[in-house]
Design a protein around this motif. Structure first.
Motif, PDB file in Angstrom:
ATOM      1  N   ASP A   1      38.999  34.931  45.186  1.00  0.00           N
ATOM      2  CA  ASP A   1      37.603  34.507  45.305  1.00  0.00           C
ATOM      3  C   ASP A   1      36.746  35.500  46.092  1.00  0.00           C
ATOM      4  O   ASP A   1      35.549  35.286  46.266  1.00  0.00           O
ATOM      5  N   ARG A   2      37.358  36.597  46.540  1.00  0.00           N
ATOM      6  CA  ARG A   2      36.602  37.593  47.307  1.00  0.00           C
ATOM      7  C   ARG A   2      36.110  38.692  46.363  1.00  0.00           C
ATOM      8  O   ARG A   2      36.884  39.241  45.583  1.00  0.00           O
ATOM      9  N   HIS A   3      34.862  38.998  46.434  1.00  0.00           N
ATOM     10  CA  HIS A   3      34.239  39.929  45.494  1.00  0.00           C
ATOM     11  C   HIS A   3      34.220  41.350  46.066  1.00  0.00           C
ATOM     12  O   HIS A   3      33.635  41.609  47.109  1.00  0.00           O
ATOM     13  N   VAL A   4      34.893  42.237  45.345  1.00  0.00           N
ATOM     14  CA  VAL A   4      34.986  43.636  45.743  1.00  0.00           C
ATOM     15  C   VAL A   4      34.462  44.486  44.602  1.00  0.00           C
ATOM     16  O   VAL A   4      34.726  44.208  43.427  1.00  0.00           O
ATOM     17  N   HIS A   5      33.715  45.518  44.925  1.00  0.00           N
ATOM     18  CA  HIS A   5      33.102  46.354  43.907  1.00  0.00           C
ATOM     19  C   HIS A   5      33.621  47.782  43.999  1.00  0.00           C
ATOM     20  O   HIS A   5      34.024  48.248  45.074  1.00  0.00           O
TER      21      HIS A   5
ATOM     22  N   SER B   1      39.009  46.975  40.825  1.00  0.00           N
ATOM     23  CA  SER B   1      39.436  45.658  41.293  1.00  0.00           C
ATOM     24  C   SER B   1      39.360  44.661  40.143  1.00  0.00           C
ATOM     25  O   SER B   1      38.506  44.778  39.261  1.00  0.00           O
ATOM     26  N   ARG B   2      40.264  43.696  40.149  1.00  0.00           N
ATOM     27  CA  ARG B   2      40.246  42.623  39.159  1.00  0.00           C
ATOM     28  C   ARG B   2      41.056  41.448  39.677  1.00  0.00           C
ATOM     29  O   ARG B   2      41.949  41.628  40.514  1.00  0.00           O
ATOM     30  N   THR B   3      40.718  40.262  39.199  1.00  0.00           N
ATOM     31  CA  THR B   3      41.503  39.088  39.570  1.00  0.00           C
ATOM     32  C   THR B   3      42.694  38.955  38.632  1.00  0.00           C
ATOM     33  O   THR B   3      42.619  39.320  37.456  1.00  0.00           O
TER      34      THR B   3
ATOM     35  N   LEU C   1      43.928  38.912  43.888  1.00  0.00           N
ATOM     36  CA  LEU C   1      43.059  40.071  43.707  1.00  0.00           C
ATOM     37  C   LEU C   1      43.903  41.339  43.651  1.00  0.00           C
ATOM     38  O   LEU C   1      44.682  41.625  44.562  1.00  0.00           O
TER      39      LEU C   1
ATOM     40  N   ASP D   1      33.205  50.441  46.973  1.00  0.00           N
ATOM     41  CA  ASP D   1      33.201  49.841  48.305  1.00  0.00           C
ATOM     42  C   ASP D   1      34.209  50.582  49.169  1.00  0.00           C
ATOM     43  O   ASP D   1      35.195  51.140  48.670  1.00  0.00           O
TER      44      ASP D   1
END
Length: 560
Positions: free
Chosen positions: A522-526, A492-494, A502, A529
Motif C-alpha cells: 500500500d506504499r506508493h513509490v515512484h 517498483s510494482r506490487t 512491494l 525516488d
C-alpha cells in the motif's frame, strides 16, 4: 514518505573490542550486538562441531529415565509417548518414537486434539493408553504441571517419565522421573532446550547407555521443533539447529522430502527461514484445523507414496489456514481501539477459531508492538492464545489471574488459557492493570533495531562469507539488519495475490538490487525516488541459481 517504524541504531562496540577478538570490524559489531563478548563464547559461537552437545546425564532425571526405558524395551512393554499438537510437540513425539523403535521398542504415540482435549495430559488419554496395554508413559513438551493425571496413571499401574521444558511449579508431579533443565536442583549447563531438544537428549542418553551411536537424522526433527518453538539459538540449541539444517538439506526421510517438495526447496540448502515460513506452518496446520497426528505420520513415514499423500493434506490445511488467518486478522484490527492506549490488547470474536488465535495474536504484536491476547468462544467457554513482547512476562501475568482460569500454561513470550466466558472482563481489567505497571518504562512504539550502516554492495565477497558464519539465525541471534542511505528507485510494482507486497529494483551506486517489502504493497513509490532503506540480505534460490536480494523491513524518502 515517512518510515512506518522508528529506527534505532544499536550501541557501537568499543574500538578495542574488534582489535582484541581478531574479527573484521563489521562482524565484531554484530557479535557485540548479540551480547557475545567473551573470547570463549565467541569461539563457541563459530565452532561447528557436535562435540558442543552437552552430556545428557547432566539433566535431572536422566539416569532413572534411561534405566526404566531400557527395562521396558528388554521386557517388551508398550511405551506410550504423549505429545502436543504444535511443531515442537509433534517433532518431540516423532523423535522418541523413531529413536526407541530402532531399538526394538513397542511405541504407542498419542497426540491430543487441540480443541476437544487441549494441551497436556488428560485422564481420558491416560485411560485410553492403559486400555491399549501401555505400562510406561513418556510425556514430551508437557506434563510438569499434571499432578492429578500422573497420580491417575500411577493408580492404573503405569509409570510416568516427564520430559518438559516449561517452567516447573514448586512442587512437581509424583512421576518416576522429571527431565527438565529448569528444576531448581538442575546442574545442566543450558536451560533453553525445547520439547524436541529434550526428547533428543533422552534418545542420546539411551543410546549412550547402550554404547551405540544415536541416529543423526533425529537432529533434523529436533531442529524443526527448536526453530518453530522460537527458542533462543545459542549454546546447545545453536548446535542442534546448525547440524539439523545440514541434515535437512540432504535428508533421505520420505516425510521431509515430500514437505520440501511442497515448499519448493527440494535439493536446495535449508535455513531457519525455510523452517519458520515454509515447513513449520505446514506442520502446524493440521493441528490448527484438524488433528496433528497427520503431521506426526508424515514425519515418521517410511513410504514415499504415503508421505506424498500426507504432504498434500498438510498443504490443503495450510492454504485454508492462511485464508482464515487473513480474514480473522482483518476483524481483529477493526476491534483494536488505541484511544485509551491499552498496554495489552484483548480481542475476541465469535468467528475466531482456537487453531489460529495464536497467529492473530502474533500479527497484532507485530503491528502494535504490545502484548496481545486473542479469544475464541465455545458456548460459555473462552479459549485464549497470548503473545508478548520483550519486557513483559506473559505467563507470570497470567499466573496472577489463575483463579479466573480453568487451565493456564506457557512461556514468557507465548501462553494460553481457558476460562468461563463471564470471567473475561475481569481478566481484561486485571491484566491491563498489571500491564500498566509492568510496561510503564517499556517503549511501546514499534522500533527497528539497526545493527550497522552499510550499502548492500559493501556486504559482498569476504564480508558475505563472514555473515554466513553467523547462521543459523533466530531468537537471540537475529539476522543482521542494515541501514542504506540514498538508494535510487529504478522500478517498483506490487506483487502477491492481492498486491499486498512491494517489489523494488534499487541502485546503491555500485550495483542494482532486487528488494521485496512484505506487507507494504500500500506504499506508493515512484521511479527516481531516493530512499533510505532498512533491510537484511536473503538468498533466493531458483533452479540451480542462488541470488542475493534485499528483504526490506522499512523505508522512507531520503532528505537529500
Amino acid at each position: 514518505m515517512p518510515a512506518r517504524k522508528r529506527w534505532k541504531s544499536l550501541p557501537r562496540a568499543p574500538k578495542e573490542f574488534a582489535e582484541d577478538i581478531g574479527l573484521p570490524k563489521l562482524i565484531a559489531q554484530l557479535v557485540y550486538n548479540r551480547h557475545i563478548t567473551r573470547p570463549d563464547l565467541i569461539d563457541d559461537f563459530f565452532n561447528e562441531t557436535t562435540a558442543k552437545l552437552h552430556n545428557p546425564y547432566l539433566l535431572p532425571g536422566m539416569g532413572e529415565s534411561v534405566s526404566r526405558l531400557t527395562h521396558a524395551i528388554r521386557s517388551e512393554e508398550t511405551i506410550g509417548v504423549f505429545g502436543d499438537f504444535d511443531v515442537d510437540g509433534v517433532t518431540a513425539t516423532a523423535i522418541l518414537s523413531d529413536g526407541l523403535t530402532k531399538l526394538g521398542a513397542s511405541i504407542a504415540p498419542y497426540i491430543p486434539h487441540r480443541v476437544s482435549e487441549g494441551h497436556g495430559l488428560n485422564s481420558e488419554a491416560i485411560q485410553a493408553l492403559r486400555a491399549s496395554g501401555t505400562n510406561l508413559i513418556i510425556t514430551v513438551d508437557c506434563g510438569v504441571t499434571s499432578h492429578k493425571e500422573v497420580l491417575l496413571a500411577s493408580d492404573l499401574g503405569m509409570d510416568v517419565i516427564i520430559t518438559d521444558h516449561h517452567t516447573p511449579p514448586p512442587n512437581l508431579p509424583e512421576a518416576l522421573a522429571v527431565v527438565n533443565p529448569k528444576v531448581q536442583w538442575s546442574k545442566y549447563p543450558f536451560q533453553e532446550l525445547t520439547g524436541a531438544g529434550l526428547a533428543f537428549k533422552l534418545i542420546q542418553g539411551v543410546y549412550q547407555h547402550k554404547g551405540m551411536p544415536w541416529p543423526t537424522d533425529l537432529l533434523q526433527l529436533a531442529a524443526l521443533g527448536t526453530v518453530a518453538d522460537l527458542a533462543p539459538l545459542h549454546n546447545e540449541n545453536r548446535t542442534i539447529v546448525r547440524e539439523g539444517l545440514k541434515g535437512l538439506s540432504n535428508s533421505t526421510r520420505p516425510g521431509i522430502l515430500a514437505l520440501m517438495r511442497r515448499v519448493g526447496r527440494l535439493g536446495q540448502p535449508i535455513d531457519t527461514e525455510t523452517i519458520a515460513f515454509g515447513l513449520a506452518p505446514r506442520l502446524n496446520a493440521s493441528g490448527r484445523l484438524d488433528h496433528a497426528i497427520t503431521s506426526y505420520q508424515l514425519l515418521t513415514s517410511e513410504s514415499t507414496i504415503e508421505a506424498t499423500t500426507l504432504a498434500s493434506q498438510l498443504e490443503a490445511f495450510n492454504q485454508e489456514r492462511r485464508s482464515l488467518t487473513e480474514a480473522s486478522y482483518s476483524i481483529a484490527k477493526q476491534k483494536v481501539s488505541m484511544e485509551d492506549d491499552p498496554p495489552i490488547l484483548v480481542i475476541g470474536d465469535e468467528s475466531f477459531i482456537p487453531g489460529i488465535a495464536g497467529l492473530i495474536a502474533s500479527k497484532l504484536v507485530d503491528e502494535f508492538h504490545r502484548p496481545a491476547i486473542v479469544l475464541s468462544f465455545e458456548g460459555d467457554l473462552a479459549r485464549a492464545s497470548a503473545r508478548s513482547i520483550s519486557g513483559f512476562n506473559m505467563i507470570e501475568a497470567l499466573s496472577s489471574c489463575e483463579d479466573l482460569f480453568q487451565k493456564v500454561g506457557g512461556h514468557a513470550m507465548a501462553a494460553g488459557f481457558t476460562a468461563p466466558r463471564e470471567n473475561i472482563p475481569e481478566v481484561n481489567d486485571r491484566l491491563n492493570e498489571i500491564g500498566r505497571f509492568a510496561l510503564e518504562r517499556v517503549d511501546l512504539e514499534p522500533t527497528l533495531m539497526v545493527d550497522a550502516a552499510a550499502s548492500p554492495s559493501n556486504l559482498l565477497g569476504s564480508t558475505y562469507e563472514w555473515l554466513s558464519k553467523l547462521e543459523p539465525h533466530g531468537v537471540g541471534n537475529p539476522k543482521p539488519i542494515f541501514f542504506a542511505r540514498s538508494m535510487n528507485v529504478l522500478h517498483s510494482r506490487t506483487v502477491g495475490s492481492e498486491g499486498q507486497h512491494l517489489s523494488l529494483s534499487l541502485s546503491d551506486g555500485q550495483s542494482t538490487w532486487k528488494g521485496i517489502a512484505f506487507r507494504q504493497g500500500d506504499r506508493h513509490v515512484h521511479k527516481e525516488d531516493t530512499l533510505d532503506v532498512i533491510y537484511n540480505l536473503t538468498t533466493n534460490s531458483f533452479g540451480n541459481q542462488n541470488t542475493i536480494e534485499m528483504n526490506i523491513q522499512d523505508f522512507r524518502l531520503s532528505e537529500n
